[in-house]
Design a protein around this motif. Structure first.
Motif, PDB file in Angstrom:
ATOM      1  N   LYS A 116     -24.846 -34.224   5.729  1.00  0.00           N
ATOM      2  CA  LYS A 116     -23.945 -33.070   5.688  1.00  0.00           C
ATOM      3  C   LYS A 116     -24.719 -31.779   5.474  1.00  0.00           C
ATOM      4  O   LYS A 116     -24.421 -30.750   6.093  1.00  0.00           O
ATOM      5  CB  LYS A 116     -22.902 -33.258   4.591  1.00  0.00           C
ATOM      6  N   LEU A 117     -25.695 -31.801   4.608  1.00  0.00           N
ATOM      7  CA  LEU A 117     -26.514 -30.621   4.363  1.00  0.00           C
ATOM      8  C   LEU A 117     -27.280 -30.225   5.624  1.00  0.00           C
ATOM      9  O   LEU A 117     -27.349 -29.045   5.969  1.00  0.00           O
ATOM     10  CB  LEU A 117     -27.483 -30.890   3.211  1.00  0.00           C
ATOM     11  N   SER A 118     -27.818 -31.188   6.319  1.00  0.00           N
ATOM     12  CA  SER A 118     -28.544 -30.907   7.565  1.00  0.00           C
ATOM     13  C   SER A 118     -27.612 -30.318   8.615  1.00  0.00           C
ATOM     14  O   SER A 118     -27.979 -29.392   9.345  1.00  0.00           O
ATOM     15  CB  SER A 118     -29.184 -32.183   8.112  1.00  0.00           C
ATOM     16  N   GLU A 119     -26.398 -30.850   8.684  1.00  0.00           N
ATOM     17  CA  GLU A 119     -25.404 -30.329   9.626  1.00  0.00           C
ATOM     18  C   GLU A 119     -25.058 -28.881   9.292  1.00  0.00           C
ATOM     19  O   GLU A 119     -24.959 -28.029  10.183  1.00  0.00           O
ATOM     20  CB  GLU A 119     -24.153 -31.208   9.553  1.00  0.00           C
ATOM     21  N   MET A 120     -24.873 -28.583   8.023  1.00  0.00           N
ATOM     22  CA  MET A 120     -24.575 -27.208   7.599  1.00  0.00           C
ATOM     23  C   MET A 120     -25.742 -26.290   7.913  1.00  0.00           C
ATOM     24  O   MET A 120     -25.551 -25.161   8.383  1.00  0.00           O
ATOM     25  CB  MET A 120     -24.268 -27.159   6.108  1.00  0.00           C
ATOM     26  N   GLN A 121     -26.968 -26.748   7.695  1.00  0.00           N
ATOM     27  CA  GLN A 121     -28.150 -25.934   7.976  1.00  0.00           C
ATOM     28  C   GLN A 121     -28.251 -25.632   9.463  1.00  0.00           C
ATOM     29  O   GLN A 121     -28.550 -24.508   9.859  1.00  0.00           O
ATOM     30  CB  GLN A 121     -29.423 -26.638   7.496  1.00  0.00           C
ATOM     31  N   ASN A 122     -27.975 -26.619  10.302  1.00  0.00           N
ATOM     32  CA  ASN A 122     -27.997 -26.399  11.768  1.00  0.00           C
ATOM     33  C   ASN A 122     -26.947 -25.377  12.161  1.00  0.00           C
ATOM     34  O   ASN A 122     -27.204 -24.527  13.024  1.00  0.00           O
ATOM     35  CB  ASN A 122     -27.772 -27.716  12.500  1.00  0.00           C
ATOM     36  N   PHE A 123     -25.767 -25.445  11.566  1.00  0.00           N
ATOM     37  CA  PHE A 123     -24.705 -24.482  11.856  1.00  0.00           C
ATOM     38  C   PHE A 123     -25.141 -23.071  11.464  1.00  0.00           C
ATOM     39  O   PHE A 123     -24.994 -22.120  12.235  1.00  0.00           O
ATOM     40  CB  PHE A 123     -23.421 -24.878  11.115  1.00  0.00           C
TER      41      PHE A 123
END
Length: 128
Positions: A116-123
């Motif tokens: 989830k953190l990686s997904e937020m960072q990509n966003f």
């Protein structure tokens, strides 16, 4: 990949005094979660875990020689070592006096939070 720092029981042994069978016997007699710190002439040589000794038929192949030191870039250094070798089990973390402080290892309990953190960072990276 998510990592955590753990404290664990460690036992210092002289490398010339041990063999693979002795290590295996040590771990299987109630020390599966502990670690052996290997020294030769008072110099740190590496660390052995139950997993590393049980997956290798030769003592030398069981020794995890990589180590890290506590400092500002600890998390980046842990990430780099594990990225270099996805099969890596642990990395010991020392202070500047060569006292072992922690065992860094992959923490699968944090996998979903990490995703989830990686997904937020990509966003955020795409939006900025």
């Amino acid at each position: 990949m998510p990592f955590s720092l753990y404290t664990a029981k460690t036992y210092a042994v002289d490398k010339k005094d041990i063999e693979r069978d002795w290590c295996l016997s040590f771990f299987e007699s109630g020390h599966v979660g502990d670690y052996l710190l290997l020294y030769a002439d008072d110099q740190y040589q590496g660390i052995i875990s139950y997993k590393s000794i049980s997956h290798n038929m030769v003592l030398e192949d069981s020794i995890i020689s990589e180590k890290l030191f506590i400092g500002d870039r600890l998390w980046e250094d842990v990430q780099r070592l594990f990225d270099e070798d996805m099969a890596r089990e642990i990395v010991p973390v020392f202070n500047n006096k060569m006292d072992i402080l922690y065992i860094a290892k992959y923490d699968e309990r944090l996998e979903s939070a990490w995703a989830k953190l990686s997904e937020m960072q990509n966003f955020v990276d795409k939006e900025l």
